[in-house]
Design an enzyme around this catalytic site. Structure first.
Site, mmCIF file in Angstrom:
data_model
loop_
_atom_site.group_PDB
_atom_site.id
_atom_site.type_symbol
_atom_site.label_atom_id
_atom_site.label_comp_id
_atom_site.label_asym_id
_atom_site.label_seq_id
_atom_site.Cartn_x
_atom_site.Cartn_y
_atom_site.Cartn_z
ATOM 1 C CB SER A 15 -5.134 -21.680 39.167
ATOM 2 O OG SER A 15 -5.927 -22.849 38.993
ATOM 3 C CG LEU A 17 0.266 -28.615 37.561
ATOM 4 C CD1 LEU A 17 0.079 -30.100 37.250
ATOM 5 C CD2 LEU A 17 1.676 -28.335 38.054
ATOM 6 C CB VAL A 58 -12.876 -29.632 29.971
ATOM 7 C CG1 VAL A 58 -11.995 -28.413 29.758
ATOM 8 C CG2 VAL A 58 -12.777 -30.158 31.396
ATOM 9 C CB SER A 146 -1.957 -38.110 38.568
ATOM 10 O OG SER A 146 -1.566 -38.250 39.929
ATOM 11 C CE1 TYR A 159 -6.593 -36.387 40.181
ATOM 12 C CE2 TYR A 159 -4.901 -37.838 41.070
ATOM 13 C CZ TYR A 159 -5.262 -36.664 40.428
ATOM 14 O OH TYR A 159 -4.289 -35.786 40.030
ATOM 15 C CG PHE A 192 3.946 -30.453 40.744
ATOM 16 C CD1 PHE A 192 4.650 -29.502 40.014
ATOM 17 C CD2 PHE A 192 4.233 -31.791 40.555
ATOM 18 C CE1 PHE A 192 5.619 -29.889 39.094
ATOM 19 C CE2 PHE A 192 5.201 -32.181 39.647
ATOM 20 C CZ PHE A 192 5.891 -31.221 38.912
ATOM 21 C CB THR A 194 -1.233 -27.164 42.756
ATOM 22 O OG1 THR A 194 -1.690 -28.145 43.711
ATOM 23 C CG2 THR A 194 -0.374 -27.850 41.696
#
Length: 253
Positions: A15, A17, A58, A146, A159, A192, A194
């Site tokens: 999904s 990017l 991941v 980011s 983040y 973005f 998203t």
């Protein structure tokens, strides 16, 4: 590097990017392996582009090792690795009634930073075994930071820390992997369009867009995929983090 005929892996390729990147690379002739925790959506994108999807966590080294081994078996060893998998959890360091957010920090670092490092490590090892191309390159790794790594807002400490570390890895990783001919870059996307953004109320999105100078809109995932393809194509891009943000600087909140 001419992507046509080469193998690329994209994490988070089910999904946003990642999916746009997988489609762009496939459009240019790459055989694309999608590593995503969402097995169903990953398989859908893979079927659409003639690639192969593997359910992958991941943050788990074992899961990444198994996924890359499967991609190598099905498609071949990767020349390109793009890390788009990540989480965007938000929490204050000390919230209401003294609630701490160490659990949010732990999960964010494990998925965003450890996840990127895991995939970069296993992909680089595979690339080092390949013959160099005419340019001397054996591969290119593109990680996703980011704009929050420089402009982190209230509630983004975890983040921003994870994305700042990804940006900081670019140069030392590029220096280390220079001898075998593997480039390492990072992209720092801004605001973005998203799936996460699509779920917000219209007035909230309008408030977010108000901070974007030009183009005065949200970025499109296809524009991220385009930059990935441009990095792959340009052999002199190495060791840098590129902001893709329409000149936005995030406000405090």
């Amino acid at each position: 590097m001419d992507i046509s005929g080469l193998v690329a892996i994209v994490t988070g390729g089910a999904s946003g990017l990642g999916a746009a990147t997988a489609r762009k690379l496939a459009e240019q002739g790459a055989k694309v392996g999608i590593l995503d925790f969402d097995a169903e959506r990953g398989a859908q994108v893979a079927a659409e582009i003639g690639g192969h999807a593997v359910k992958t966590d991941v943050s788990s080294e074992e899961s990444v090792a198994a996924a890359i081994a499967e991609i190598k078996e099905k498609l071949g060893a990767p020349r390109v690795a793009v890390n788009c998998a990540g989480v965007g959890l938000a929490a204050r360091i000390v919230g209401r009634e003294g609630k701490l957010s160490t659990d949010v920090f732990d999960k964010t670092i494990k998925v965003n930073l450890y996840g990127t490092y895991n995939v970069m490590s296993y992909a680089a090892r595979e690339m080092m075994e390949l013959d160099p191309l005419d340019t001397g390159e054996r591969g290119v790794i593109i990680n996703t930071a980011s704009v929050a790594f420089q402009d982190g807002q209230v509630g983004q400490a975890a983040y921003s820390a994870s994305k700042g570390a990804i940006a900081a890895m670019s140069l030392p990783a590029a220096r280390e992997l220079a001898k075998p001919g593997i480039r390492v870059m990072a992209i720092a996307p801004g605001l973005f369009n998203t799936p996460m953004m699509e779920g917000l109320p219209e007035e909230t999105v309008a408030g977010i867009v108000a901070n974007v100078p030009f183009p005065h809109r949200l970025g499109m995932p296809e524009e991220y995929g385009l930059l990935v393809s441009q990095i792959v194509a340009n052999p002199y891009l190495n060791g840098e983090t590129i902001r893709l943000d329409a000149a936005v600087r995030l406000p405090q909140r």
